[in-house]
Design an enzyme around this catalytic site. Structure first.
Site, PDB file in Angstrom:
ATOM      1  N   GLU A  31      -5.643  -4.716  10.480  1.00 31.35           N
ATOM      2  CA  GLU A  31      -4.581  -3.735  10.712  1.00 31.35           C
ATOM      3  C   GLU A  31      -4.868  -2.961  12.002  1.00 31.35           C
ATOM      4  O   GLU A  31      -5.640  -1.985  11.985  1.00 31.35           O
ATOM      5  CB  GLU A  31      -4.525  -2.740   9.550  1.00 31.35           C
ATOM      6  CG  GLU A  31      -4.172  -3.364   8.228  1.00 31.35           C
ATOM      7  CD  GLU A  31      -3.560  -2.339   7.274  1.00 31.35           C
ATOM      8  OE1 GLU A  31      -2.466  -2.594   6.797  1.00 31.35           O
ATOM      9  OE2 GLU A  31      -4.178  -1.292   7.051  1.00 31.35           O
ATOM     10  N   GLY A  67       2.715  -1.188   4.278  1.00 31.78           N
ATOM     11  CA  GLY A  67       2.743   0.236   3.944  1.00 31.78           C
ATOM     12  C   GLY A  67       4.163   0.710   3.694  1.00 31.78           C
ATOM     13  O   GLY A  67       4.737   0.499   2.623  1.00 31.78           O
ATOM     14  N   GLY A  68       4.779   1.318   4.706  1.00 30.21           N
ATOM     15  CA  GLY A  68       6.106   1.928   4.576  1.00 30.21           C
ATOM     16  C   GLY A  68       7.136   1.024   3.902  1.00 30.21           C
ATOM     17  O   GLY A  68       7.868   1.469   3.008  1.00 30.21           O
ATOM     18  N   SER A  75       3.240  -1.934  10.316  1.00 31.17           N
ATOM     19  CA  SER A  75       4.695  -1.964  10.533  1.00 31.17           C
ATOM     20  C   SER A  75       5.348  -3.298  10.183  1.00 31.17           C
ATOM     21  O   SER A  75       6.274  -3.732  10.858  1.00 31.17           O
ATOM     22  CB  SER A  75       5.030  -1.546  11.972  1.00 31.17           C
ATOM     23  OG  SER A  75       4.632  -0.215  12.205  1.00 31.17           O
ATOM     24  N   GLU A 135      -6.919   4.926   7.659  1.00 32.33           N
ATOM     25  CA  GLU A 135      -6.656   6.346   7.371  1.00 32.33           C
ATOM     26  C   GLU A 135      -7.869   6.977   6.686  1.00 32.33           C
ATOM     27  O   GLU A 135      -8.173   8.153   6.898  1.00 32.33           O
ATOM     28  CB  GLU A 135      -5.393   6.476   6.498  1.00 32.33           C
ATOM     29  CG  GLU A 135      -4.144   6.231   7.341  1.00 32.33           C
ATOM     30  CD  GLU A 135      -2.950   5.688   6.578  1.00 32.33           C
ATOM     31  OE1 GLU A 135      -2.928   5.752   5.341  1.00 32.33           O
ATOM     32  OE2 GLU A 135      -2.026   5.182   7.245  1.00 32.33           O
ATOM     33  N   ASN A 158       0.876  -1.172   0.000  1.00 30.80           N
ATOM     34  CA  ASN A 158       0.000   0.000   0.000  1.00 30.80           C
ATOM     35  C   ASN A 158       0.910   1.217   0.000  1.00 30.80           C
ATOM     36  O   ASN A 158       1.456   1.578   1.037  1.00 30.80           O
ATOM     37  CB  ASN A 158      -0.897  -0.039   1.255  1.00 30.80           C
ATOM     38  CG  ASN A 158      -1.724   1.232   1.415  1.00 30.80           C
ATOM     39  OD1 ASN A 158      -1.808   2.042   0.499  1.00 30.80           O
ATOM     40  ND2 ASN A 158      -2.333   1.402   2.583  1.00 30.80           N
ATOM     41  N   TRP A 159       1.059   1.804  -1.165  1.00 31.27           N
ATOM     42  CA  TRP A 159       2.000   2.941  -1.289  1.00 31.27           C
ATOM     43  C   TRP A 159       1.455   4.217  -0.665  1.00 31.27           C
ATOM     44  O   TRP A 159       2.168   5.195  -0.524  1.00 31.27           O
ATOM     45  CB  TRP A 159       2.314   3.198  -2.767  1.00 31.27           C
ATOM     46  CG  TRP A 159       3.300   2.235  -3.354  1.00 31.27           C
ATOM     47  CD1 TRP A 159       3.927   1.197  -2.725  1.00 31.27           C
ATOM     48  CD2 TRP A 159       3.807   2.244  -4.705  1.00 31.27           C
ATOM     49  NE1 TRP A 159       4.771   0.555  -3.591  1.00 31.27           N
ATOM     50  CE2 TRP A 159       4.715   1.174  -4.815  1.00 31.27           C
ATOM     51  CE3 TRP A 159       3.564   3.037  -5.824  1.00 31.27           C
ATOM     52  CZ2 TRP A 159       5.392   0.895  -6.013  1.00 31.27           C
ATOM     53  CZ3 TRP A 159       4.230   2.758  -7.001  1.00 31.27           C
ATOM     54  CH2 TRP A 159       5.144   1.704  -7.096  1.00 31.27           C
ATOM     55  N   LYS A 160       0.179   4.272  -0.354  1.00 28.81           N
ATOM     56  CA  LYS A 160      -0.456   5.492   0.155  1.00 28.81           C
ATOM     57  C   LYS A 160      -0.176   6.643  -0.828  1.00 28.81           C
ATOM     58  O   LYS A 160      -0.125   6.398  -2.027  1.00 28.81           O
ATOM     59  CB  LYS A 160      -0.001   5.779   1.583  1.00 28.81           C
ATOM     60  CG  LYS A 160      -0.147   4.511   2.450  1.00 28.81           C
ATOM     61  CD  LYS A 160       0.018   4.721   3.901  1.00 28.81           C
ATOM     62  CE  LYS A 160      -0.190   3.393   4.629  1.00 28.81           C
ATOM     63  NZ  LYS A 160      -0.100   3.516   6.062  1.00 28.81           N
ATOM     64  N   HIS A 217      -9.634   1.479   4.623  1.00 31.39           N
ATOM     65  CA  HIS A 217      -8.367   1.620   5.350  1.00 31.39           C
ATOM     66  C   HIS A 217      -8.590   2.573   6.538  1.00 31.39           C
ATOM     67  O   HIS A 217      -9.364   3.530   6.424  1.00 31.39           O
ATOM     68  CB  HIS A 217      -7.288   2.168   4.408  1.00 31.39           C
ATOM     69  CG  HIS A 217      -5.923   2.124   5.020  1.00 31.39           C
ATOM     70  ND1 HIS A 217      -5.501   3.060   5.933  1.00 31.39           N
ATOM     71  CD2 HIS A 217      -4.918   1.228   4.890  1.00 31.39           C
ATOM     72  CE1 HIS A 217      -4.265   2.748   6.324  1.00 31.39           C
ATOM     73  NE2 HIS A 217      -3.895   1.633   5.706  1.00 31.39           N
ATOM     74  N   GLY A 229       2.323   2.439  10.712  1.00 30.69           N
ATOM     75  CA  GLY A 229       3.295   3.520  10.554  1.00 30.69           C
ATOM     76  C   GLY A 229       3.989   3.942  11.838  1.00 30.69           C
ATOM     77  O   GLY A 229       4.630   4.983  11.880  1.00 30.69           O
TER      78      GLY A 229
HETATM   79  P1  PGA Z   1       2.642   0.391   7.619  1.00 28.03           P
HETATM   80  O1  PGA Z   1       1.201   0.613   6.951  1.00 28.03           O
HETATM   81  O2  PGA Z   1       3.195  -0.905   7.085  1.00 28.03           O
HETATM   82  O3  PGA Z   1       3.457   1.581   7.186  1.00 28.03           O
HETATM   83  O4  PGA Z   1       2.444   0.349   9.099  1.00 28.03           O
HETATM   84  C1  PGA Z   1       0.328  -0.475   6.732  1.00 28.03           C
HETATM   85  C2  PGA Z   1      -0.949   0.034   6.114  1.00 28.03           C
HETATM   86  O5  PGA Z   1      -1.410   1.108   6.501  1.00 28.03           O
HETATM   87  O6  PGA Z   1      -1.548  -0.622   5.235  1.00 28.03           O
END
Ligand code: PGA
Length: 248
Positions: A166, A233-234, A212, A96, A9-11, A94, A172
């Site tokens: 999640e 994500g990251g 994470s 966010e 997930n590149w956001k 998600h 993050g």
């Molecule tokens: P993260 O994000 O790996 O940076 O914690 C995961 C996500 O939000 O899908």
């Protein structure tokens, strides 16, 4: 045996030229894996990602969509639009989006239905906040999210859906759930699916962990019996790191 699905997930990261470069570098690193690999990229990168990933084992997803088909919704993108360029997956709900764009369980349910209508495969996210975890409400919250998200979804439709657990406090932050905590939460989700859809269907659903994930912690988490890969994500922004996680 369920397959393992690793989705990046590149956001809101990466431009088209970076997308092309990333996929060209990723392709040889992951071509032998039996895992399913998905990259969920920004809307503006989708077309470039789809072109570059043609004839590879890398699948492409979006990170959101609107539940309406068309109309006066300035700035929004519909499921039909995603499908028309060849997108296969879409992240829905998600945390966010729930937190910053006020997406409710009801909206998540509408988006899932709209995605399925256009043969997009939803990656449906659920997860508890730190406060909810500390007050012992994790399982209650996530099973409630599942119940609402999947309202009126049939067993047949559920086969196209991936669930991602999640925990919000792990996204993050560098804090990962322990493999046992992640397994317990995902087991609770699977039990809820059992209650809603029966044994056979619930056993077939891919349920990922996200929060994470890194190459150093993913192996232990992915080895748990109910966890079928991850939403990254990251660590999905770095091609080497993502390839290590994707090929575990
Ligand atoms: P993260 O994000 O790996 O940076 O914690 C995961 C996500 O939000 O899908």
């Amino acid at each position: 045996m369920r397959r393992k699905v690793i989705a990046g997930n590149w956001k809101m990261n990466k431009l088209p030229n970076e997308t092309i470069d990333f996929i060209q570098k990723l392709e040889p690193l992951v071509k032998e894996t039996g895992n399913e690999i998905i990259l969920c990229v920004p809307y503006t990168d989708l077309f470039y990602a789809l072109m570059t990933a043609q004839n590879t084992n890398i699948k492409i997803g979006a990170q959101n969509m609107h539940f309406e088909e068309k109309g006066a919704y300035t700035g929004e993108v519909s499921g039909e639009m995603l499908k028309s360029i060849g997108v296969e997956y879409v992240i829905i709900g998600h945390s966010e989006r729930r937190a910053y764009f006020l997406e409710t369980n009801e909206i998540v349910n509408k988006k899932i239905k709209a995605a399925l209508k256009y043969d997009l495969k939803p990656i449906v996210c659920v997860g508890e906040s730190l406060e909810q975890r500390e007050s012992g409400k994790t399982n209650e919250i996530i099973t409630e999210q599942i119940q609402y998200a999947l309202k009126d979804i049939t067993s047949e439709q559920l086969k196209s859906i991936i669930v991602a657990y999640e925990p919000i406090w792990a996204i993050g932050t560098g804090k990962t759930a322990t493999a046992e905590d992640a397994e317990n939460a995902i087991k609770a989700i699977r039990s809820k699916l059992l209650e809603m859809y029966g044994q056979q269907t619930s056993q077939g659903v891919i349920i990922q962990y996200g929060g994470s994930l890194k190459s150093t912690n993913a192996k232990e988490i992915f080895s748990m019996p109910n966890i079928d890969g991850g939403l990254v994500g990251g660590a999905s922004l770095d091609v080497e790191e993502f390839s290590k996680i994707a090929t575990i």
